[in-house]
Design an enzyme around this catalytic site. Structure first.
Site: not given
Length: 383
Positions: A23, A25, A112, A209
């Site tokens: 939501v 981005s 990351c 992730c």
């Protein structure tokens, strides 16, 4: 200047938006499109989640890529999916495994951002002749009087992600924009509904992730099947209390799962990968007073070698707390002296340095925790 502090009209300003499929981005893309910017969405496919953890669907793979594509279609903006699996595996997953096997507690989200999103993706944005790269992170940046941009904590303290972005360089920060830094999360949700985005009620991702449910040991075992080495569980004096099947199953501060019948609560105090020992002790032994940092990144200037009052954050879930910063003038390091000892600080984690402990404090920089001096250990050494 337009709303992104750039000297062109919005319709003449190209903005690449890093679209994860969530939501946050998606709202960034929607807001910038509504303001008239030339928006291009990019989604990174970072790994095959099924192959990585035998479970489908999560951030940057599967359903999220589909969701990002749907949002881009609804907003009528160009959208590209880039395969960054090899880069992500080499720069993030492999480093995560190596750090974990070394007895550290790494934070792959920091790597990351540093190695993939704000290096490789930023380079791609420049190749597309973008004027800036926008993300859905909850952090604020604004121009400084002395030039460049400063990085600050977000308006919503419960959503602030400055801890994960301390490794952003000054050059990267000049090209990045964070439109959600001045919004509370509930307002982001409201805007998603107002913009008619299909992901308006989508749940936030909670885990790393490629490590769903927080089961780090399972991932390490698959990536390095021969790396786990059994060893002893010992107390602070070196007395053997039990055995373990590999230090990858333990983290500093852990209490559950030790399977020791000693009549008192014990916690993991430190991990010793060279000897494959897990050292346990009472909770008081977890208290940390001094932290040695390496791999530093400075955003607000490192200052002098003399003690400088700052605030530091040693975990993403903790608020910045007062400390003294001692910069290493001879190398890429620093030492932190905490005003109040903290529990569960582990090598491999990040220590982020702020100008003060205020809710909108500026990020001065940070580094990776290399060594932890606990109070109990320091007293024993002095004796």
């Amino acid at each position: 200047m337009n709303s992104l502090d750039l000297p062109k009209a919005p319709h003449e300003t190209r903005v690449v938006v890093a679209m994860s499929g969530g939501v946050d981005s998606s709202v960034v893309a929607g807001l910038l499109k509504r303001q008239g910017y030339d928006v291009v969405g990019i989604t990174l496919q970072l790994y095959d989640h099924g192959a990585a953890t035998h479970r489908k669907g999560a951030c940057c793979a599967g359903q999220d890529i589909h969701d990002a594509r749907r949002v881009a279609e609804a907003l009528d903006i160009p959208h590209y999916v880039l395969d960054y699996e090899d880069r992500f595996r080499e720069s993030v997953i492999d480093r995560f495994a190596e750090s974990y096997l070394a007895g550290e507690t790494p934070i792959p989200c920091v790597e990351c951002n540093r190695s993939i999103k704000f290096r490789d993706l930023l380079r791609t944005a420049r190749d597309l002749e973008a004027d800036c790269l926008a993300t859905g992170h909850y952090v604020a940046s604004r121009p400084e009087a002395a030039g460049g941009r400063g990085l600050y904590r977000a308006l919503d303290p419960a959503r602030d992600q400055s801890y994960f972005l301390y490794a952003t360089t000054a050059e990267q920060l000049d090209f990045l924009r964070f439109p959600l830094g001045e919004l509370p999360k509930d307002e982001t949700r409201r805007l998603a509904r107002e913009l008619g985005l299909a992901v308006a009620e989508k749940a936030d991702s909670q885990d790393i992730c490629f490590v769903p449910q927080g089961r780090y040991a399972d991932v390490i075992a698959r990536l390095r099947p021969d790396a786990a080495r059994a060893g002893d569980i010992v107390d602070l004096g070196g007395q053997v209390l039990g055995r373990h099947e590999g230090i990858i199953h333990y983290t500093v501060g852990q209490r559950r799962g030790l399977r020791l019948a000693v009549g008192e609560p014990l916690y993991v105090i430190r991990l010793e990968p060279d000897t494959a020992r897990v050292v346990v002790g009472p909770r008081t032994a977890l208290a940390t007073s001094r932290i040695r940092l390496g791999d530093m990144n400075w955003l607000g200037g490192p200052g002098e070698a003399a003690a400088r009052p700052v605030a530091v954050r040693v975990r993403s879930t903790r608020e910045p707390r007062p400390a003294l910063l001692f910069r290493d003038p001879q190398g890429d390091g620093a030492e932190i002296e905490l005003a109040t000892p903290e529990d569960g600080v582990s090598p491999g984690q990040a220590c982020v340095i702020y100008a003060d402990d205020g809710p909108r404090a500026r990020v001065l920089g940070g580094g990776t925790i290399r060594r932890v001096d606990a109070l109990a250990r320091g007293a024993a050494q002095a004796a």
